[in-house]
Design a protein around this motif. Sequence first.
Motif, PDB file in Angstrom:
ATOM      1  N   ARG A 116      63.602 -18.438 -32.570  1.00  0.00           N
ATOM      2  CA  ARG A 116      64.578 -18.501 -31.476  1.00  0.00           C
ATOM      3  C   ARG A 116      65.792 -17.613 -31.794  1.00  0.00           C
ATOM      4  O   ARG A 116      65.682 -16.658 -32.526  1.00  0.00           O
ATOM      5  CB  ARG A 116      65.008 -19.941 -31.189  1.00  0.00           C
ATOM      6  N   TYR A 117      66.940 -17.993 -31.248  1.00  0.00           N
ATOM      7  CA  TYR A 117      68.118 -17.148 -31.398  1.00  0.00           C
ATOM      8  C   TYR A 117      68.806 -17.365 -32.742  1.00  0.00           C
ATOM      9  O   TYR A 117      68.824 -18.475 -33.283  1.00  0.00           O
ATOM     10  CB  TYR A 117      69.131 -17.448 -30.299  1.00  0.00           C
TER      11      TYR A 117
ATOM     12  N   ARG B 232      73.890 -12.147 -29.888  1.00  0.00           N
ATOM     13  CA  ARG B 232      72.606 -12.837 -29.852  1.00  0.00           C
ATOM     14  C   ARG B 232      71.499 -11.941 -30.406  1.00  0.00           C
ATOM     15  O   ARG B 232      71.325 -10.812 -29.934  1.00  0.00           O
ATOM     16  CB  ARG B 232      72.248 -13.224 -28.415  1.00  0.00           C
ATOM     17  N   THR B 233      70.805 -12.444 -31.406  1.00  0.00           N
ATOM     18  CA  THR B 233      69.645 -11.722 -31.926  1.00  0.00           C
ATOM     19  C   THR B 233      68.447 -12.669 -31.932  1.00  0.00           C
ATOM     20  O   THR B 233      68.610 -13.885 -31.946  1.00  0.00           O
ATOM     21  CB  THR B 233      69.885 -11.215 -33.358  1.00  0.00           C
ATOM     22  N   ILE B 234      67.262 -12.094 -31.931  1.00  0.00           N
ATOM     23  CA  ILE B 234      66.027 -12.852 -32.100  1.00  0.00           C
ATOM     24  C   ILE B 234      65.279 -12.222 -33.263  1.00  0.00           C
ATOM     25  O   ILE B 234      64.682 -11.146 -33.114  1.00  0.00           O
ATOM     26  CB  ILE B 234      65.179 -12.857 -30.812  1.00  0.00           C
TER      27      ILE B 234
ATOM     28  N   SER C  22      68.773 -22.663 -29.306  1.00  0.00           N
ATOM     29  CA  SER C  22      68.349 -22.271 -27.960  1.00  0.00           C
ATOM     30  C   SER C  22      69.588 -21.933 -27.140  1.00  0.00           C
ATOM     31  O   SER C  22      70.467 -22.775 -26.974  1.00  0.00           O
ATOM     32  CB  SER C  22      67.576 -23.409 -27.284  1.00  0.00           C
TER      33      SER C  22
ATOM     34  N   TRP D 136      66.665 -18.566 -23.121  1.00  0.00           N
ATOM     35  CA  TRP D 136      65.614 -18.620 -24.130  1.00  0.00           C
ATOM     36  C   TRP D 136      64.228 -18.784 -23.514  1.00  0.00           C
ATOM     37  O   TRP D 136      63.249 -18.187 -23.979  1.00  0.00           O
ATOM     38  CB  TRP D 136      65.872 -19.728 -25.146  1.00  0.00           C
TER      39      TRP D 136
ATOM     40  N   ALA E  74      63.159 -15.468 -22.678  1.00  0.00           N
ATOM     41  CA  ALA E  74      62.992 -14.666 -23.895  1.00  0.00           C
ATOM     42  C   ALA E  74      61.726 -15.067 -24.645  1.00  0.00           C
ATOM     43  O   ALA E  74      61.003 -14.216 -25.179  1.00  0.00           O
ATOM     44  CB  ALA E  74      64.220 -14.839 -24.795  1.00  0.00           C
TER      45      ALA E  74
ATOM     46  N   ILE F 169      69.100 -10.384 -25.309  1.00  0.00           N
ATOM     47  CA  ILE F 169      69.711 -10.249 -26.633  1.00  0.00           C
ATOM     48  C   ILE F 169      70.826  -9.216 -26.528  1.00  0.00           C
ATOM     49  O   ILE F 169      70.875  -8.443 -25.564  1.00  0.00           O
ATOM     50  CB  ILE F 169      68.684  -9.816 -27.714  1.00  0.00           C
TER      51      ILE F 169
END
Length: 495
Positions: free
Chosen positions: A253-254, A261-263, A451, A455, A458, A493
């Motif tokens: 998740r994030y 915000r990165t994943i 989350s 999300w 995503a 993101i």
Amino acid sequence: MKKLLLTMSTVAVAGTMILTGCGSESNGNDAANAPANSQTDNAPANAGGGNAADAANAPTNAPAAEMKLRILDANVGGKTPEENTKFEAEIKRLTGIDAKMEKPASDYDQKVLTALGSGEKYDLIELSDLGQLATFVDQGVVTDLTDFVTKSKVLSDPTVVPTSEWDQLKDKDGKIVAVFSKFQGGTMPIVRKDWLDKLGLQEPKTLDDYYNVLKAFKEKDPDGDGKNDTYGLSTSDLYDIQGFMSAAGLKYRYVMKDGKRTIPYASEAAIPMYQWFAKLVKEGIMDPNFVTNDTGKMRNLFLTDRVGMVTYWDAWVGMFNNMKQQEDPSTKFQAEALDGIPGADGTVMLRRGDPDFWIVPVNAEHPDAAKKFLEFWHTEPGITLGSLGIEGEDYTKSGDAYTLTDTGKDHSSDHGVPFWYNENVKPPFGKLPGVQAAQDIVKQHATLELSLPGWDDAEKIVKNYALKAMSGQMDAAEAVKKMHDELLGKKLIDE
């Protein structure tokens, strides 16, 4: 990070509907938001004295002739409609509260949204989604329980609920807005320990160790049937490969990085991990149906000697072992939890599930009964009801000795509370084999996932490309690039 989850999650779905529905139900707000003195006074009904541990274990027997309770829940209660009725009667016998429980057979989340949106009045609602809780808090439909919890001799006792755990259920202002319904565990790789022993293998620690073990499970006939019919590993799509992705320091998740915000699963660091899975698939080591498996199919493969390792919840370590022992008391089957793979800095990243918890809607008509029930739920009688079930139905008791009935055995000591926080209440039959070790791993390594809004969208993109890379349908580097570009293009993101 746990608190951040609450403060940053603002799911838009049904928002206007909910605000409209409950905003009109202000008559109940005063009672729901009033200082919890009355509830605290009620709690000692079971507490009997000033000792918190005694309070945590004592039965609730205060008169509550006028107390009623309407509950909406997904997990708590009887296993059948008939047993649910008996469950309600047991609540009344133990607490004096005239409880009515509603357990929708399906579409529970939608039922919750509809109920809150329409202004339908429940006194307690069970939830298990922190993002959803944050939404309800933002919309003002959840009662602030801070005074109630902090003044409760039961709930404020750290041996009943560890103090730090409450951070999960605080809003952005630090107010406690829900009460746990059970202890929630986490996921990890689960191995056939008897297969390891049979093949003379050590428990894997590194990614190479895991490859060698899984390859042996595929090639060395661990089930001894003389056929090449076993796999090393099975999962249910990305549920849950966290224990392996930990090797590259990747959290699902994030992850917030410098306020952005990165994943991590969409980063270049994930490429070698997807390539590792693709190698397993290419060599026939991994169950080829992992992309479409549901968790039931994955579990069945494990229970029927078709695969040597799965990725699943800590509780299932014990349930796997118990199911096989019930089937054959002399079985050599032994499921065991594994730590997951440490990253370069030595950190193991595992997943902890969002907690299951109760909210008291602001339009609750019986908030006093709701709070009395919440305290009861964390005492020994409440925990016994939530785990073993109904006396005379699921178990019998003679002195301090409990005996499960055939019905109780079928119900696996789970009526919404397979595990609990209260350290003063010991499981009457102990924990199922392997569970304690699995829970120790969770407590040491597992953390909640983050989350954020968006999300759900995503995750579809992440799964699409990750599964293609893992199954070898797409080059891993190409999959990660497309995954990242699509997430960035749709503003899911920041980098």
